[in-house]
Design a protein around this motif. Structure first.
Motif, short mmCIF file in Angstrom:
data_model
loop_
_atom_site.label_atom_id
_atom_site.label_comp_id
_atom_site.label_asym_id
_atom_site.label_seq_id
_atom_site.Cartn_x
_atom_site.Cartn_y
_atom_site.Cartn_z
N UNK A 203 1.67 -44.52 -16.39
CA UNK A 203 2.92 -44.96 -15.83
C UNK A 203 3.69 -45.96 -16.36
N UNK A 204 5.04 -45.86 -16.13
CA UNK A 204 5.39 -47.26 -16.58
C UNK A 204 5.15 -48.58 -16.06
N UNK A 205 4.79 -48.32 -14.65
CA UNK A 205 4.52 -49.56 -13.91
C UNK A 205 3.39 -50.29 -14.43
N UNK A 206 2.19 -49.30 -14.54
CA UNK A 206 1.08 -49.75 -14.96
C UNK A 206 0.97 -50.22 -16.32
N UNK A 207 1.62 -49.38 -17.17
CA UNK A 207 1.80 -49.64 -18.67
C UNK A 207 2.39 -51.13 -18.84
#
Ligand code: NAD
Length: 453
Positions: A203-207
């Motif tokens: 996901x964008x947040x973790x990435x």
């Protein structure tokens, strides 16, 4: 403790293992680093090992297919395709072992000038659950082929699949060349702190967090993240064909693909396409992913089911209309009815964020320019579709769609592993992966000057 459950039958615990502690991750990376020099030394054994792994994947195809179905709820036909792709990826990179690793140049005065690609060392890979074999291997196979060793931190929901891969690779590779460290975010964070190159998908947040942490250490990093993928449909496109493609792209595997269609943007009268889409979505076989005919199985867990249901409820509250999504589905697993929505404002999450499940928005544009502006008007840029028979429109629009993958008259979902893959804007950070692009990421170029003494 990591407990991975079957989404179609949550009482079925597929595997239960201890999460890897940060100190154990460090130790695994240290062992991988010690093994790396020997592994990088000769090309032929690397190619042979990757071919042997491909053979073993092919031999165990039925077993792996059943495990993918059971652990992540992927419909059988798609699981079979993923296993076949996994073997093909291994063979493709087994051959790339023999690709040139540099070039010889004319010296400016005398001697020799050359470039030489070298592996980085230990590749730290962090992967999601939705392609539990293919994604770990489309990172690991090139990393290994070009002389790196690998430590993989799989998604907790795909732990058993990752351990099955480790069991196969253990039989084909020298010790410590490929290691799996099961765990959650903390294990991934520890890996980012000690690997020599980091590749993330999720996901964008973790990435964003992974890329920032790796960037702060100065190690190469790539992050492939989410999508909010539009498909633009021009008035001349055949409604039945478009509906059949896009229901598969939006709802297949319960919409849990980064390249799934999330918005269908129709130029002009949406009537015929709306009708065709509703019929096609209502006809989709939903249910047990172990059955050969199933297209839509469960979502991965209870949180994912709630997220889709909440998005549908908030769409209604915002004045939207649910065109489908009310059919009854089994309560035994984390099933949710494929849901097609219309009429929400542009600020609604279904119009601009990724809801990772079988839910898709139908939108209308008055002309092509407005459709392109709508397609591009989100922070993501992974995949975009275009449906038309008009070649002029194709030539004019493919370059205007802000997406790493542009599909004309083809579903947004689906990726060819021998071509570069990645997105634009918030969907990707760092270089492309897969295809020949992988060599750029998993090696660095040394420029060597050899002068006469
Ligand atoms: P996720 O971001 O929750 O997790 C991905 C991996 O990162 C997991 O292994 C997780 O344990 C780990 N992780 C989470 N936070 C971390 C942190 N702070 N530091 C280090 N590691 C961390 O994603 P998911 O739910 O497993 O997968 C679904 C997402 O993946 C969707 O957004 C989907 O679009 C995306 N995806 C992208 C691609 C692509 O190639 N662009 C492909 C498949 C899936």
């Amino acid at each position: 403790m990591i407990v991975s459950r079957s989404p179609q039958q949550p009482t079925d615990v597929v595997v239960e293992v201890a999460a890897t502690e940060p100190a154990q991750v460090e130790a695994a990376v240290a062992r991988a680093r010690a093994a790396q020099r020997g592994w990088a030394q000769a090309a032929a054994p690397r190619a042979a090992a990757l071919h042997a792994a491909a053979d073993l994947v092919a031999t165990r195809a039925e077993q792996l297919e059943a495990l993918v179905v059971r652990e992540v709820g992927k419909p059988r036909a798609e699981a079979r395709g993923e296993v076949a792709r996994t073997a093909a990826i291994l063979r493709y990179y087994a051959e790339q072992v023999f690709d040139p690793v540099g070039a010889v140049h004319e010296p400016s005065l005398s001697g020799l000038l050359l470039t030489q690609r070298r592996p980085h060392g230990v590749a730290g890979l962090i992967t999601p659950w939705n392609f539990p074999l293919a994604i770990p291997l489309w990172k690991a196979a090139p990393a290994l082929a070009f002389g790196n060793t690998v430590v993989l931190k799989p998604a907790p929901e795909a732990t058993a699949c990752a351990l099955a891969l480790a069991e196969i690779l253990d039989q084909c590779l020298p010790p410590d060349v490929f290691t799996v460290v099961p765990g959650e975010a903390q294990t991934g964070q520890a890996l980012v702190q000690c690997a020599d190159v980091v590749s993330f998908t999720g996901s964008v947040g973790a990435g964003g967090a992974v890329a920032a942490a790796a960037g702060a250490r100065g190690v190469p990093v790539q992050a492939e993240m989410g999508g909010q993928n539009p498909a633009v449909v021009l008035p001349d496109a055949d409604a039945q064909t478009v509906a059949s493609h896009l229901t598969g792209a939006a709802m297949g595997y319960a919409g849990q693909k980064c390249t799934a269609t999330k918005r269908i943007i129709v130029v002009g009268d949406p009537g015929p396409l709306r009708e065709a889409l509703v019929a096609a979505v209502e006809a989709l076989p939903v249910g047990d992913p172990a059955r050969a005919e199933t297209v839509v199985g469960p979502v991965i867990n209870e949180g994912a089911r709630q997220r889709v249901q909440q998005a549908a409820a908030s769409a209604r509250a915002a004045g939207g209309r649910l065109l489908t999504g009310t059919r009854s589905v089994s309560d035994d697993g984390w099933y949710v009815a494929p849901t097609l929505v219309e009429g929400v404002p542009a600020s609604h999450e279904l119009a601009c964020e990724e809801v990772f499940g079988p839910i898709c928005l139908l939108q209308q544009a008055s002309d092509v320019d407005q459709a392109v502006a709508m397609a591009n008007g989100v922070r993501f840029g992974l995949a975009a579709g275009l449906y038309t028979n008009d070649l002029d429109a194709v030539l004019a629009l493919t370059g205007r769609l802000e997406a790493g993958l542009v599909k004309v008259n083809a579903p947004t979902s689906g990726v060819d592993f021998y071509l570069p893959f990645g997105g634009e804007k918030a969907s990707s950070l760092g270089g492309r992966e897969q295809g020949k692009a992988a060599q750029d990421f998993y090696t660095s170029v040394h420029t060597v000057t050899i002068a006469r003494p």
